[in-house]
Design a protein around this motif. Structure first.
Motif, PDB file in Angstrom:
ATOM      1  N   ALA A 198       0.821  -1.216   0.000  1.00 61.81           N
ATOM      2  CA  ALA A 198       0.000   0.000   0.000  1.00 61.81           C
ATOM      3  C   ALA A 198       0.853   1.265   0.000  1.00 61.81           C
ATOM      4  O   ALA A 198       1.951   1.296   0.557  1.00 61.81           O
ATOM      5  CB  ALA A 198      -0.918  -0.009   1.209  1.00 61.81           C
ATOM      6  N   ARG A 199       0.331   2.301  -0.641  1.00 61.87           N
ATOM      7  CA  ARG A 199       0.937   3.628  -0.591  1.00 61.87           C
ATOM      8  C   ARG A 199      -0.070   4.541   0.120  1.00 61.87           C
ATOM      9  O   ARG A 199      -1.116   4.090   0.571  1.00 61.87           O
ATOM     10  CB  ARG A 199       1.210   4.140  -2.010  1.00 61.87           C
ATOM     11  CG  ARG A 199       2.046   3.187  -2.866  1.00 61.87           C
ATOM     12  CD  ARG A 199       1.714   3.370  -4.324  1.00 61.87           C
ATOM     13  NE  ARG A 199       0.272   3.255  -4.543  1.00 61.87           N
ATOM     14  CZ  ARG A 199      -0.357   3.709  -5.616  1.00 61.87           C
ATOM     15  NH1 ARG A 199       0.301   4.324  -6.561  1.00 61.87           N
ATOM     16  NH2 ARG A 199      -1.659   3.560  -5.744  1.00 61.87           N
ATOM     17  N   LEU A 200       0.254   5.824   0.163  1.00 62.73           N
ATOM     18  CA  LEU A 200      -0.649   6.739   0.866  1.00 62.73           C
ATOM     19  C   LEU A 200      -2.063   6.710   0.274  1.00 62.73           C
ATOM     20  O   LEU A 200      -3.050   6.821   0.998  1.00 62.73           O
ATOM     21  CB  LEU A 200      -0.103   8.168   0.831  1.00 62.73           C
ATOM     22  CG  LEU A 200       1.071   8.445   1.773  1.00 62.73           C
ATOM     23  CD1 LEU A 200       1.538   9.883   1.618  1.00 62.73           C
ATOM     24  CD2 LEU A 200       0.700   8.169   3.225  1.00 62.73           C
ATOM     25  N   PHE A 211       6.399   5.274   4.416  1.00 62.06           N
ATOM     26  CA  PHE A 211       5.923   6.509   5.055  1.00 62.06           C
ATOM     27  C   PHE A 211       6.042   6.399   6.580  1.00 62.06           C
ATOM     28  O   PHE A 211       6.541   7.317   7.246  1.00 62.06           O
ATOM     29  CB  PHE A 211       4.467   6.756   4.635  1.00 62.06           C
ATOM     30  CG  PHE A 211       3.776   7.860   5.381  1.00 62.06           C
ATOM     31  CD1 PHE A 211       4.059   9.193   5.102  1.00 62.06           C
ATOM     32  CD2 PHE A 211       2.836   7.576   6.366  1.00 62.06           C
ATOM     33  CE1 PHE A 211       3.412  10.218   5.796  1.00 62.06           C
ATOM     34  CE2 PHE A 211       2.192   8.591   7.060  1.00 62.06           C
ATOM     35  CZ  PHE A 211       2.488   9.915   6.780  1.00 62.06           C
ATOM     36  N   PHE A 212       5.632   5.275   7.129  1.00 65.05           N
ATOM     37  CA  PHE A 212       5.702   5.086   8.584  1.00 65.05           C
ATOM     38  C   PHE A 212       7.145   5.102   9.088  1.00 65.05           C
ATOM     39  O   PHE A 212       7.421   5.622  10.162  1.00 65.05           O
ATOM     40  CB  PHE A 212       4.997   3.783   8.995  1.00 65.05           C
ATOM     41  CG  PHE A 212       3.523   3.989   9.181  1.00 65.05           C
ATOM     42  CD1 PHE A 212       2.985   4.196  10.441  1.00 65.05           C
ATOM     43  CD2 PHE A 212       2.669   4.036   8.091  1.00 65.05           C
ATOM     44  CE1 PHE A 212       1.635   4.438  10.615  1.00 65.05           C
ATOM     45  CE2 PHE A 212       1.317   4.272   8.250  1.00 65.05           C
ATOM     46  CZ  PHE A 212       0.798   4.465   9.517  1.00 65.05           C
ATOM     47  N   SER A 235       4.566  -4.434  11.961  1.00 68.15           N
ATOM     48  CA  SER A 235       3.426  -4.027  12.768  1.00 68.15           C
ATOM     49  C   SER A 235       3.636  -2.578  13.228  1.00 68.15           C
ATOM     50  O   SER A 235       4.774  -2.133  13.379  1.00 68.15           O
ATOM     51  CB  SER A 235       3.356  -4.957  13.970  1.00 68.15           C
ATOM     52  OG  SER A 235       2.737  -4.316  15.050  1.00 68.15           O
ATOM     53  N   VAL A 236       2.554  -1.852  13.476  1.00 69.89           N
ATOM     54  CA  VAL A 236       2.685  -0.473  13.982  1.00 69.89           C
ATOM     55  C   VAL A 236       3.270  -0.472  15.400  1.00 69.89           C
ATOM     56  O   VAL A 236       3.792   0.531  15.876  1.00 69.89           O
ATOM     57  CB  VAL A 236       1.328   0.280  13.914  1.00 69.89           C
ATOM     58  CG1 VAL A 236       1.461   1.707  14.435  1.00 69.89           C
ATOM     59  CG2 VAL A 236       0.841   0.325  12.490  1.00 69.89           C
ATOM     60  N   HIS A 237       3.224  -1.641  16.055  1.00 76.17           N
ATOM     61  CA  HIS A 237       3.897  -1.769  17.355  1.00 76.17           C
ATOM     62  C   HIS A 237       5.402  -1.504  17.214  1.00 76.17           C
ATOM     63  O   HIS A 237       6.052  -1.101  18.164  1.00 76.17           O
ATOM     64  CB  HIS A 237       3.673  -3.168  17.939  1.00 76.17           C
ATOM     65  CG  HIS A 237       2.256  -3.386  18.377  1.00 76.17           C
ATOM     66  ND1 HIS A 237       1.772  -2.919  19.581  1.00 76.17           N
ATOM     67  CD2 HIS A 237       1.208  -3.993  17.769  1.00 76.17           C
ATOM     68  CE1 HIS A 237       0.488  -3.243  19.692  1.00 76.17           C
ATOM     69  NE2 HIS A 237       0.123  -3.896  18.604  1.00 76.17           N
TER      70      HIS A 237
END
Ligand SMILES: [Zn+2]
Length: 320
Positions: free
Chosen positions: A133-135, A167-168, A243-245
């Motif tokens: 995925a992108r923005l 991005f993250f 993971s966002v973790h």
């Protein structure tokens, strides 16, 4: 307490001719926040946008407001494409999704129509989009604004689950060591949790804990205490995605009372339509307490993960 029906939200009565209908508003969690200046639904103005920035698409404005600790500026090359500039001067291209879908419009799509959407976005299928995925895909599905929790969710409705990993990494750090430089401790009852201080995520989580404790009745404690953890640099099980973790921007709570789509499938199998059955036992009050400080809930995903909350205020701010 809401005097009308015993919930912990105050609801607004709309009187329309002879009929009375009731609408519960997300902002009406009937308990003042301990840190009102950190409430994203009331003050989405942590960064004042200049005139030029106000001409950017709503999603990009939301990113500028949400992540002002990391993103310096944004510009558009065309109406649908442009770039972000981070504080360390790295850039990141943005593109708008071809169209955006809320829960209702997504639920009306056929299998074929869903497949066409991923193709239009440049992917083979949903899984391909999920993994790359992108923005644009981050904003394709709108995070629901309703405070009514779902009973069922349409296939692959996953607002916030599709993430642009590059991005993250630019937001929080490209490696465990880089992320670690920003970590600090939050006190979750007797537990110490490691989270990032970027975007005041530590302060927001501390405020969430205070509000959960002060605003909700004791019977809800089992859903938020103990926490099953915040920062861990790890890939999502069975995937190559971080993971966002890993960024110290997510927290898991109430494991004992949570539902995860893989566990749901193991226990219940697929339903008669061949779909993953939706399961949740978390109360709306928990979800709304997190939401007002900018955290989305994994219970809004078809591939549900109801113990999971992550800091994604851009999805709560972006309403178009
Ligand atoms: Zn989680």
């Amino acid at each position: 307490m809401c005097k009308h029906h015993g919930q912990h939200f105050c609801c607004m009565y709309l009187v329309m001719s002879m009929t009375v209908s009731m609408t519960c508003l997300a902002q009406d969690l009937d308990c003042p926040p301990s840190q009102p200046e950190l409430v994203i639904t009331a003050n989405p103005t942590s960064r004042i946008l200049n005139q030029e920035e106000q001409q950017l698409p709503s999603e990009i404005q939301a990113l500028l407001i949400a992540y002002s600790d990391s993103i310096k500026s944004a510009s558009k090359h065309t109406e649908t494409q442009g770039s972000l500039v981070f504080k360390n001067n790295t850039k990141h291209a943005w593109e708008r999704p071809k169209q955006k879908y809320d829960l209702f419009t997504w639920s009306k799509l056929s299998k074929v129509e869903q497949a066409q959407i991923w193709k239009q976005q440049g992917f083979k299928d949903f899984d391909h989009a999920l993994n790359h995925a992108r923005l644009a895909e981050q904003f394709l599905q709108l995070y629901p604004h309703t405070s009514q929790l779902p009973k069922d969710l349409p296939v692959n409705f996953e607002p916030g689950r599709l993430r642009d990993e590059v991005f993250f990494k630019k937001l929080y750090g490209r490696s465990k060591a880089e992320v670690a430089q920003q970590l600090t401790t939050v006190y979750w009852g007797k537990q110490k949790l490691k989270v990032t201080r970027l975007h005041k995520i530590d302060q927001r989580l501390q405020a969430i804990y205070t509000d959960l404790k002060n605003c909700l009745p004791k019977k809800f404690k089992r859903y938020y205490e103990p926490s099953a953890g915040a920062f861990t640099w790890r890939k999502i099980k069975g995937t190559q995605r971080l993971s966002v973790h890993s960024f110290g921007a997510a927290i898991d709570i109430g494991v004992k009372y949570s539902n995860y789509w893989k566990w749901t499938m193991k226990v219940y199998g697929r339903n008669a339509q061949g779909l993953i059955p939706y399961k949740n036992s978390f109360p709306v009050e928990i979800v709304e307490t997190f939401k007002r400080y900018g955290f989305i809930w994994g219970g809004w995903w078809y591939h549900h993960d109801t113990m999971h909350f992550e800091y994604r205020p851009e999805l709560i701010i972006d309403k178009q």
